[in-house]
Design a protein around this motif. Structure first.
Motif, PDB file in Angstrom:
ATOM      1  N   LEU A 170      -1.217   2.044  12.028  1.00  0.00           N
ATOM      2  CA  LEU A 170      -0.904   1.453  10.734  1.00  0.00           C
ATOM      3  C   LEU A 170      -1.053   2.481   9.622  1.00  0.00           C
ATOM      4  CD1 LEU A 170      -0.147  -1.209   9.334  1.00  0.00           C
ATOM      5  CD2 LEU A 170      -2.588  -1.656   9.041  1.00  0.00           C
ATOM      6  N   GLY A 171      -2.113   3.278   9.674  1.00  0.00           N
ATOM      7  CA  GLY A 171      -2.321   4.306   8.655  1.00  0.00           C
ATOM      8  C   GLY A 171      -1.237   5.361   8.665  1.00  0.00           C
ATOM      9  N   ALA A 172      -0.786   5.749   9.862  1.00  0.00           N
ATOM     10  CA  ALA A 172       0.274   6.752   9.963  1.00  0.00           C
ATOM     11  C   ALA A 172       1.584   6.231   9.385  1.00  0.00           C
ATOM     12  CB  ALA A 172       0.463   7.161  11.423  1.00  0.00           C
TER      13      ALA A 172
ATOM     14  N   GLY B  72       4.746   6.603   2.313  1.00  0.00           N
ATOM     15  CA  GLY B  72       4.330   7.159   1.028  1.00  0.00           C
ATOM     16  C   GLY B  72       4.846   8.562   0.792  1.00  0.00           C
ATOM     17  N   LEU B  73       4.893   9.382   1.861  1.00  0.00           N
ATOM     18  CA  LEU B  73       5.322  10.774   1.727  1.00  0.00           C
ATOM     19  C   LEU B  73       6.835  10.944   1.683  1.00  0.00           C
ATOM     20  CD1 LEU B  73       2.810  12.568   4.156  1.00  0.00           C
ATOM     21  CD2 LEU B  73       2.782  12.549   1.651  1.00  0.00           C
ATOM     22  N   THR B  74       7.570   9.882   1.975  1.00  0.00           N
ATOM     23  CA  THR B  74       9.037   9.997   1.982  1.00  0.00           C
ATOM     24  C   THR B  74       9.723   9.148   0.917  1.00  0.00           C
ATOM     25  OG1 THR B  74       9.156   8.264   3.696  1.00  0.00           O
ATOM     26  CG2 THR B  74       9.118  10.551   4.445  1.00  0.00           C
ATOM     27  N   HIS B  75       8.952   8.344   0.156  1.00  0.00           N
ATOM     28  CA  HIS B  75       9.577   7.422  -0.790  1.00  0.00           C
ATOM     29  C   HIS B  75       9.106   7.615  -2.235  1.00  0.00           C
ATOM     30  CE1 HIS B  75      10.633   5.458   2.968  1.00  0.00           C
ATOM     31  NE2 HIS B  75      11.447   4.686   2.310  1.00  0.00           N
ATOM     32  N   TRP B  76       8.544   8.780  -2.556  1.00  0.00           N
ATOM     33  CA  TRP B  76       8.044   9.009  -3.905  1.00  0.00           C
ATOM     34  C   TRP B  76       9.080   9.674  -4.809  1.00  0.00           C
ATOM     35  CZ3 TRP B  76       8.093  14.152  -5.269  1.00  0.00           C
ATOM     36  CH2 TRP B  76       8.112  15.086  -4.224  1.00  0.00           C
TER      37      TRP B  76
ATOM     38  N   LEU C  72      14.200   9.820   9.696  1.00  0.00           N
ATOM     39  CA  LEU C  72      13.871  10.900  10.620  1.00  0.00           C
ATOM     40  C   LEU C  72      12.603  11.628  10.184  1.00  0.00           C
ATOM     41  CD1 LEU C  72      17.378  12.439  11.423  1.00  0.00           C
ATOM     42  CD2 LEU C  72      15.993  10.893  12.816  1.00  0.00           C
ATOM     43  N   LEU C  73      12.463  11.839   8.877  1.00  0.00           N
ATOM     44  CA  LEU C  73      11.254  12.476   8.366  1.00  0.00           C
ATOM     45  C   LEU C  73      10.039  11.598   8.609  1.00  0.00           C
ATOM     46  CD1 LEU C  73      10.128  14.920   6.901  1.00  0.00           C
ATOM     47  CD2 LEU C  73      10.607  13.791   4.725  1.00  0.00           C
ATOM     48  N   GLY C  74      10.195  10.272   8.423  1.00  0.00           N
ATOM     49  CA  GLY C  74       9.102   9.347   8.702  1.00  0.00           C
ATOM     50  C   GLY C  74       8.722   9.346  10.167  1.00  0.00           C
ATOM     51  N   ILE C  75       9.712   9.388  11.047  1.00  0.00           N
ATOM     52  CA  ILE C  75       9.436   9.443  12.490  1.00  0.00           C
ATOM     53  C   ILE C  75       8.662  10.705  12.834  1.00  0.00           C
ATOM     54  CG2 ILE C  75      10.531   9.730  14.749  1.00  0.00           C
ATOM     55  CD1 ILE C  75      12.763   7.895  13.755  1.00  0.00           C
ATOM     56  N   PHE C  76       9.040  11.828  12.238  1.00  0.00           N
ATOM     57  CA  PHE C  76       8.344  13.089  12.487  1.00  0.00           C
ATOM     58  C   PHE C  76       6.885  13.006  12.051  1.00  0.00           C
ATOM     59  CE2 PHE C  76       6.960  17.238  10.814  1.00  0.00           C
ATOM     60  CZ  PHE C  76       7.032  18.005  11.985  1.00  0.00           C
TER      61      PHE C  76
ATOM     62  N   VAL D  74       0.834  -1.209   0.000  1.00  0.00           N
ATOM     63  CA  VAL D  74       0.000   0.000   0.000  1.00  0.00           C
ATOM     64  C   VAL D  74       0.866   1.254   0.000  1.00  0.00           C
ATOM     65  CG1 VAL D  74      -1.751   1.297   1.275  1.00  0.00           C
ATOM     66  CG2 VAL D  74      -1.904  -1.191   1.134  1.00  0.00           C
ATOM     67  N   ALA D  75       1.922   1.262   0.811  1.00  0.00           N
ATOM     68  CA  ALA D  75       2.803   2.431   0.861  1.00  0.00           C
ATOM     69  C   ALA D  75       3.521   2.628  -0.464  1.00  0.00           C
ATOM     70  CB  ALA D  75       3.817   2.274   1.990  1.00  0.00           C
ATOM     71  N   ALA D  76       3.953   1.534  -1.114  1.00  0.00           N
ATOM     72  CA  ALA D  76       4.615   1.652  -2.410  1.00  0.00           C
ATOM     73  C   ALA D  76       3.657   2.211  -3.463  1.00  0.00           C
ATOM     74  CB  ALA D  76       5.155   0.293  -2.845  1.00  0.00           C
ATOM     75  N   LEU D  77       2.404   1.772  -3.435  1.00  0.00           N
ATOM     76  CA  LEU D  77       1.417   2.312  -4.381  1.00  0.00           C
ATOM     77  C   LEU D  77       1.160   3.792  -4.123  1.00  0.00           C
ATOM     78  CD1 LEU D  77      -1.167  -0.626  -4.492  1.00  0.00           C
ATOM     79  CD2 LEU D  77       0.455   0.029  -6.272  1.00  0.00           C
ATOM     80  N   ALA D  78       1.076   4.179  -2.842  1.00  0.00           N
ATOM     81  CA  ALA D  78       0.862   5.592  -2.508  1.00  0.00           C
ATOM     82  C   ALA D  78       2.045   6.441  -2.969  1.00  0.00           C
ATOM     83  CB  ALA D  78       0.650   5.747  -1.004  1.00  0.00           C
ATOM     84  N   ALA D  79       3.270   5.949  -2.720  1.00  0.00           N
ATOM     85  CA  ALA D  79       4.455   6.682  -3.155  1.00  0.00           C
ATOM     86  C   ALA D  79       4.519   6.778  -4.679  1.00  0.00           C
ATOM     87  CB  ALA D  79       5.709   5.998  -2.611  1.00  0.00           C
ATOM     88  N   THR D  80       4.113   5.706  -5.361  1.00  0.00           N
ATOM     89  CA  THR D  80       4.110   5.722  -6.822  1.00  0.00           C
ATOM     90  C   THR D  80       3.120   6.744  -7.361  1.00  0.00           C
ATOM     91  OG1 THR D  80       4.750   3.393  -6.911  1.00  0.00           O
ATOM     92  CG2 THR D  80       3.739   4.327  -8.884  1.00  0.00           C
TER      93      THR D  80
END
Length: 284
Positions: A140-142, A148-152, A127-131, A86-92
Motif C-alpha cells: 500500500l505504501g509503495a 505521489g511521485l508521478t502526479h505532482w 509505466l513510471l508508477g510500475i517501475f 493520501v497520494a493526492a496530498l503527497a503529490a500536492t
C-alpha cells in the motif's frame, strides 16, 4: 432566450451537484461504517455459495470463492479512497514546493525546474508508477508513493503560473514598496490567492489517483491478491466472465466509476465557482 437558458442551466447544475454529493456521501459513509457494522474476514471462503447471481441476500452476487462481491467492494472502496486522498496530498506537497520555488525564484531556477517537469511529463505515468512499485515491492505504501511521485506535475505548473501572475499585480508592488518583507508578502498576499487553486488541484487529482491505484492492483502490483481491493476484484473477476458470472467484475467496476465521477463532478462545480467568467455567466 439566453435569460431563459440561464436559470435552466443553474437548475441542472444544482441538481447534478446534489446528486454527486449524495452519491459521494453514501459511498464514504458505507466505507467508514460497514467495516464497523459487518467486519470482513479477508481469508474466509464459502464453497457452498460459489458464483451466486445478485439477489436480496447478496445484492452484488458472490465470486468464485463464495465471497460477497458488494461487501468486498465496499472494503475495496475504502482502500481506494485512502490511497487516492493520501497520494493526492503527497503529490500536492511535492508539486507545491517545486512550483513555489520556480515561481518565487524565477530565472535559471525556474527554467531548470520546469525542464525537470517537462522531462518527467514526457514519461508514461503508469509505466513510471510500475517501475517505482517494482523497485519498492508491491504494498500500500509503495502504491501511494508511486502515485505521489508521478502526479505532482500539474500542481507544480498551476502554482508556478499563479505565482508568476501574482508577482506582477499592483498590490504586490504596493506591499513591497511599503516595506513588507518577502515572508510577509508570501504569507499575507500570495498564499491566500494560491491555496484555493492548490486545493482544487488536489481534489481533481483524487479520482486520477484512485484509477491509478486500481490499475496497479489490476496488474498485481497493489495489495496482496487475497485482500479486498477494487483492482484485485476486477482482476479476479476476469475468470468469472468466462462462466457468465459478470457481476464479479461489473460490481467493483461500477463502484469505482460512480464514486470517481461524483468526485469529479463536485470538483468541476468548485472550479466553476473559482472562475469569474463562469460565475458571471451563471450569476453565482
Amino acid at each position: 432566450m439566453s435569460s431563459q437558458r440561464g436559470p435552466a442551466r443553474r437548475l441542472r447544475l444544482r441538481a447534478g451537484t446534489l446528486i454527486a454529493a449524495l452519491v459521494l456521501g453514501l459511498a464514504v459513509g458505507a466505507a467508514l461504517l460497514v467495516p464497523l457494522i459487518a467486519p470482513l474476514d479477508q481469508s474466509a471462503v464459502a464453497l457452498d455459495r460459489v458464483a451466486l447471481p445478485p439477489s436480496l441476500t447478496h445484492p452484488g452476487g458472490t465470486d468464485d470463492l463464495g465471497r460477497d462481491v458488494l461487501h468486498r467492494s465496499i472494503y475495496g472502496l475504502r482502500v481506494s479512497l485512502l490511497v487516492g486522498v493520501v497520494a493526492a496530498l503527497a503529490a500536492t506537497l511535492i508539486g507545491g514546493l517545486v512550483g513555489g520555488l520556480a515561481g518565487l525564484l524565477g530565472g535559471w531556477a525556474d527554467r531548470t525546474l520546469m525542464r525537470v517537469v517537462d522531462t518527467i511529463a514526457a514519461l508514461p505515468h503508469l509505466l513510471l508508477g510500475i517501475f517505482i512499485v517494482a523497485m519498492l515491492r508491491p504494498s500500500l505504501g509503495a502504491v501511494i508513493l508511486s502515485i505521489g511521485l508521478t502526479h505532482w506535475l500539474s500542481t507544480a505548473r498551476i502554482v508556478r503560473s499563479e505565482l508568476l501572475s501574482l508577482r506582477t499585480r499592483p498590490f504586490i508592488d504596493a506591499a513591497i514598496a511599503g516595506g513588507a518583507s518577502r515572508a510577509r508578502v508570501l504569507t499575507r498576499h500570495l498564499l491566500p490567492h494560491v491555496l484555493p487553486r492548490i486545493a482544487l488541484a488536489t481534489t481533481l487529482m483524487i479520482p486520477h489517483a484512485v484509477w491509478h491505484e486500481t490499475s496497479l492492483s489490476f496488474l498485481g502490483l497493489g495489495l496482496p491478491p487475497h485482500l479486498a481491493s477494487l483492482g484485485n476484484m476486477i482482476n479476479d473477476g476476469q475468470r468469472s466472465l468466462l462462466t457468465g458470472a459478470w457481476w464479479a467484475s461489473i460490481v467493483p467496476g461500477a463502484v469505482i466509476v460512480v464514486v470517481t465521477l461524483a468526485i469529479a463532478a463536485l470538483a468541476a462545480r468548485w472550479r466553476d465557482h473559482l472562475d469569474p467568467r463562469v460565475r458571471a455567466e451563471l450569476n453565482l
